[in-house]
Design a protein around this motif. Structure first.
Motif, PDB file in Angstrom:
ATOM      1  N   HIS A   1      -1.073 -34.808   5.198  1.00 47.88           N
ATOM      2  CA  HIS A   1       0.292 -34.788   4.669  1.00 47.88           C
ATOM      3  C   HIS A   1       1.251 -35.525   5.597  1.00 47.88           C
ATOM      4  O   HIS A   1       1.987 -36.420   5.156  1.00 47.88           O
ATOM      5  CB  HIS A   1       0.770 -33.349   4.448  1.00 47.88           C
ATOM      6  CG  HIS A   1       2.194 -33.265   4.016  1.00 47.88           C
ATOM      7  ND1 HIS A   1       2.582 -33.497   2.708  1.00 47.88           N
ATOM      8  CD2 HIS A   1       3.331 -33.019   4.712  1.00 47.88           C
ATOM      9  CE1 HIS A   1       3.905 -33.392   2.629  1.00 47.88           C
ATOM     10  NE2 HIS A   1       4.379 -33.099   3.837  1.00 47.88           N
ATOM     11  N   PHE A   2       1.280 -35.171   6.879  1.00 47.06           N
ATOM     12  CA  PHE A   2       2.283 -35.795   7.737  1.00 47.06           C
ATOM     13  C   PHE A   2       1.993 -37.267   7.981  1.00 47.06           C
ATOM     14  O   PHE A   2       2.925 -38.055   8.157  1.00 47.06           O
ATOM     15  CB  PHE A   2       2.543 -35.007   9.032  1.00 47.06           C
ATOM     16  CG  PHE A   2       1.488 -35.059  10.101  1.00 47.06           C
ATOM     17  CD1 PHE A   2       1.259 -36.202  10.851  1.00 47.06           C
ATOM     18  CD2 PHE A   2       0.751 -33.924  10.389  1.00 47.06           C
ATOM     19  CE1 PHE A   2       0.305 -36.222  11.856  1.00 47.06           C
ATOM     20  CE2 PHE A   2      -0.201 -33.938  11.396  1.00 47.06           C
ATOM     21  CZ  PHE A   2      -0.432 -35.096  12.130  1.00 47.06           C
ATOM     22  N   ILE A   3       0.730 -37.670   7.943  1.00 47.84           N
ATOM     23  CA  ILE A   3       0.415 -39.097   8.078  1.00 47.84           C
ATOM     24  C   ILE A   3       0.926 -39.865   6.857  1.00 47.84           C
ATOM     25  O   ILE A   3       1.501 -40.954   6.988  1.00 47.84           O
ATOM     26  CB  ILE A   3      -1.096 -39.325   8.290  1.00 47.84           C
ATOM     27  CG1 ILE A   3      -1.536 -38.770   9.661  1.00 47.84           C
ATOM     28  CG2 ILE A   3      -1.461 -40.797   8.136  1.00 47.84           C
ATOM     29  CD1 ILE A   3      -0.988 -39.494  10.868  1.00 47.84           C
TER      30      ILE A   3
ATOM     31  N   GLU B   1      -3.501 -32.587  17.112  1.00 48.56           N
ATOM     32  CA  GLU B   1      -3.913 -31.459  17.955  1.00 48.56           C
ATOM     33  C   GLU B   1      -3.224 -30.168  17.502  1.00 48.56           C
ATOM     34  O   GLU B   1      -3.866 -29.126  17.373  1.00 48.56           O
ATOM     35  CB  GLU B   1      -3.557 -31.765  19.409  1.00 48.56           C
ATOM     36  CG  GLU B   1      -3.947 -30.690  20.390  1.00 48.56           C
ATOM     37  CD  GLU B   1      -3.533 -31.028  21.814  1.00 48.56           C
ATOM     38  OE1 GLU B   1      -3.292 -30.072  22.575  1.00 48.56           O
ATOM     39  OE2 GLU B   1      -3.429 -32.219  22.162  1.00 48.56           O
ATOM     40  N   PHE B   2      -1.936 -30.249  17.240  1.00 46.64           N
ATOM     41  CA  PHE B   2      -1.155 -29.078  16.817  1.00 46.64           C
ATOM     42  C   PHE B   2      -1.711 -28.495  15.517  1.00 46.64           C
ATOM     43  O   PHE B   2      -1.708 -27.282  15.321  1.00 46.64           O
ATOM     44  CB  PHE B   2       0.312 -29.486  16.642  1.00 46.64           C
ATOM     45  CG  PHE B   2       1.237 -28.346  16.354  1.00 46.64           C
ATOM     46  CD1 PHE B   2       1.804 -27.612  17.391  1.00 46.64           C
ATOM     47  CD2 PHE B   2       1.564 -27.995  15.049  1.00 46.64           C
ATOM     48  CE1 PHE B   2       2.663 -26.549  17.136  1.00 46.64           C
ATOM     49  CE2 PHE B   2       2.423 -26.941  14.781  1.00 46.64           C
ATOM     50  CZ  PHE B   2       2.973 -26.210  15.827  1.00 46.64           C
ATOM     51  N   ASN B   3      -2.177 -29.363  14.623  1.00 47.20           N
ATOM     52  CA  ASN B   3      -2.682 -28.945  13.313  1.00 47.20           C
ATOM     53  C   ASN B   3      -4.204 -28.948  13.246  1.00 47.20           C
ATOM     54  O   ASN B   3      -4.777 -29.058  12.156  1.00 47.20           O
ATOM     55  CB  ASN B   3      -2.111 -29.857  12.222  1.00 47.20           C
ATOM     56  CG  ASN B   3      -0.639 -29.628  11.992  1.00 47.20           C
ATOM     57  OD1 ASN B   3      -0.251 -28.655  11.361  1.00 47.20           O
ATOM     58  ND2 ASN B   3       0.193 -30.508  12.521  1.00 47.20           N
ATOM     59  N   ALA B   4      -4.852 -28.818  14.384  1.00 49.54           N
ATOM     60  CA  ALA B   4      -6.318 -28.819  14.435  1.00 49.54           C
ATOM     61  C   ALA B   4      -6.887 -27.800  13.441  1.00 49.54           C
ATOM     62  O   ALA B   4      -6.390 -26.676  13.336  1.00 49.54           O
ATOM     63  CB  ALA B   4      -6.792 -28.506  15.849  1.00 49.54           C
ATOM     64  N   GLY B   5      -7.893 -28.227  12.689  1.00 49.96           N
ATOM     65  CA  GLY B   5      -8.515 -27.353  11.703  1.00 49.96           C
ATOM     66  C   GLY B   5      -7.802 -27.323  10.369  1.00 49.96           C
ATOM     67  O   GLY B   5      -8.226 -26.613   9.464  1.00 49.96           O
ATOM     68  N   ASP B   6      -6.736 -28.089  10.224  1.00 51.78           N
ATOM     69  CA  ASP B   6      -5.966 -28.116   8.973  1.00 51.78           C
ATOM     70  C   ASP B   6      -5.846 -29.562   8.485  1.00 51.78           C
ATOM     71  O   ASP B   6      -4.772 -30.172   8.586  1.00 51.78           O
ATOM     72  CB  ASP B   6      -4.586 -27.494   9.194  1.00 51.78           C
ATOM     73  CG  ASP B   6      -3.828 -27.234   7.895  1.00 51.78           C
ATOM     74  OD1 ASP B   6      -4.269 -27.707   6.822  1.00 51.78           O
ATOM     75  OD2 ASP B   6      -2.776 -26.572   7.952  1.00 51.78           O
TER      76      ASP B   6
ATOM     77  N   ASP C   1       7.063 -31.032   9.387  1.00 52.92           N
ATOM     78  CA  ASP C   1       6.516 -29.742   8.956  1.00 52.92           C
ATOM     79  C   ASP C   1       5.929 -28.926  10.109  1.00 52.92           C
ATOM     80  O   ASP C   1       5.131 -28.016   9.885  1.00 52.92           O
ATOM     81  CB  ASP C   1       5.434 -29.965   7.893  1.00 52.92           C
ATOM     82  CG  ASP C   1       5.989 -30.195   6.506  1.00 52.92           C
ATOM     83  OD1 ASP C   1       7.171 -29.887   6.266  1.00 52.92           O
ATOM     84  OD2 ASP C   1       5.233 -30.689   5.644  1.00 52.92           O
ATOM     85  N   ILE C   2       6.346 -29.200  11.317  1.00 55.05           N
ATOM     86  CA  ILE C   2       5.786 -28.524  12.488  1.00 55.05           C
ATOM     87  C   ILE C   2       5.999 -27.008  12.452  1.00 55.05           C
ATOM     88  O   ILE C   2       5.264 -26.252  13.074  1.00 55.05           O
ATOM     89  CB  ILE C   2       6.335 -29.140  13.798  1.00 55.05           C
ATOM     90  CG1 ILE C   2       5.461 -28.758  14.999  1.00 55.05           C
ATOM     91  CG2 ILE C   2       7.808 -28.806  13.991  1.00 55.05           C
ATOM     92  CD1 ILE C   2       5.771 -29.556  16.265  1.00 55.05           C
ATOM     93  N   GLY C   3       6.970 -26.546  11.699  1.00 53.30           N
ATOM     94  CA  GLY C   3       7.254 -25.110  11.626  1.00 53.30           C
ATOM     95  C   GLY C   3       6.422 -24.332  10.635  1.00 53.30           C
ATOM     96  O   GLY C   3       6.542 -23.108  10.551  1.00 53.30           O
ATOM     97  N   ILE C   4       5.541 -24.989   9.893  1.00 54.79           N
ATOM     98  CA  ILE C   4       4.777 -24.304   8.841  1.00 54.79           C
ATOM     99  C   ILE C   4       3.918 -23.166   9.391  1.00 54.79           C
ATOM    100  O   ILE C   4       3.958 -22.048   8.885  1.00 54.79           O
ATOM    101  CB  ILE C   4       3.914 -25.307   8.045  1.00 54.79           C
ATOM    102  CG1 ILE C   4       4.805 -26.073   7.066  1.00 54.79           C
ATOM    103  CG2 ILE C   4       2.787 -24.607   7.297  1.00 54.79           C
ATOM    104  CD1 ILE C   4       4.065 -27.093   6.220  1.00 54.79           C
ATOM    105  N   THR C   5       3.141 -23.435  10.419  1.00 53.10           N
ATOM    106  CA  THR C   5       2.234 -22.412  10.948  1.00 53.10           C
ATOM    107  C   THR C   5       3.008 -21.208  11.466  1.00 53.10           C
ATOM    108  O   THR C   5       2.674 -20.055  11.169  1.00 53.10           O
ATOM    109  CB  THR C   5       1.340 -22.999  12.055  1.00 53.10           C
ATOM    110  OG1 THR C   5       0.602 -24.089  11.504  1.00 53.10           O
ATOM    111  CG2 THR C   5       0.371 -21.962  12.595  1.00 53.10           C
ATOM    112  N   ARG C   6       4.058 -21.460  12.238  1.00 47.59           N
ATOM    113  CA  ARG C   6       4.871 -20.357  12.772  1.00 47.59           C
ATOM    114  C   ARG C   6       5.528 -19.585  11.630  1.00 47.59           C
ATOM    115  O   ARG C   6       5.612 -18.354  11.677  1.00 47.59           O
ATOM    116  CB  ARG C   6       5.918 -20.899  13.740  1.00 47.59           C
ATOM    117  CG  ARG C   6       6.922 -19.907  14.194  1.00 47.59           C
ATOM    118  CD  ARG C   6       6.905 -19.322  15.603  1.00 47.59           C
ATOM    119  NE  ARG C   6       6.096 -19.876  16.615  1.00 47.59           N
ATOM    120  CZ  ARG C   6       6.544 -20.530  17.684  1.00 47.59           C
ATOM    121  NH1 ARG C   6       7.831 -20.760  17.836  1.00 47.59           N
ATOM    122  NH2 ARG C   6       5.715 -20.934  18.617  1.00 47.59           N
ATOM    123  N   ALA C   7       6.007 -20.276  10.604  1.00 47.12           N
ATOM    124  CA  ALA C   7       6.626 -19.589   9.461  1.00 47.12           C
ATOM    125  C   ALA C   7       5.617 -18.665   8.783  1.00 47.12           C
ATOM    126  O   ALA C   7       5.948 -17.521   8.443  1.00 47.12           O
ATOM    127  CB  ALA C   7       7.175 -20.607   8.468  1.00 47.12           C
TER     128      ALA C   7
END
Length: 165
Positions: free
Chosen positions: A26-28, A15-20, A59-65
């Protein structure tokens, strides 16, 4: 290990990475390698759970970064990721002990000169295995990083076999 929570983390991260789809893939993949290495290395159940949760959210910080700094460079992921991981894991109901260690791992998974703990070592190895493939890293670079960074028997075995070292 609480399988329900692990599956909840997977779904929350999707859900957090929806559309990506690249990031989801990668995380799976990192999760699967980390889980396998941890089990083969005989991690204690609590450490295995921490490792698996960290692999999913590393890698949860990628989008915010990208939003804040215009780049997803590792140091910015490490800066922005821990607070996001903490919030997500609190929503799911993880204990403070697990949240604190996972947040630490998220905040250090690109820092290779301060690896403390088998969970940290395995997370780094699993992420590198996936990154080597996804970034089509050359064999010479893989060999150098393998010699410098791989410490577990299982992670070393997988790397050697996968990249014909």
């Amino acid at each position: 290990m609480n399988k329900i929570n692990i599956d909840q983390v997977k779904l929350k991260m999707i859900e957090f990475n929806a559309g990506d789809p690249k990031q989801i893939q990668h995380f799976i993949k990192v999760y699967e390698f980390a889980s396998l290495i941890g089990k083969e290395e005989g991690l204690e159940a609590n450490t295995q759970e921490i490792l698996e949760v960290a692999a999913l959210v590393h890698d949860i910080g990628i989008t915010r970064a990208r939003e804040l700094y215009g780049t997803s460079e590792g140091k910015y992921q490490e800066k922005e990721g821990p607070a996001l991981a903490k919030k997500l894991l609190e929503e799911i109901g993880y204990t403070k002990e697990i949240i604190d260690r996972v947040s630490f791992l998220v905040g250090h998974h690109h820092t290779f000169d301060q690896i403390v703990g088998t969970d940290y070592q395995i997370l780094v190895e699993a992420d590198l295995l996936v990154n080597f493939y996804e970034h089509q890293t050359g064999k010479e670079t893989i060999e150098k990083m393998f010699n410098k960074l791989f410490k577990t028997e299982t992670g070393s075995y997988i790397c050697k076999k996968m990249f014909a070292l």
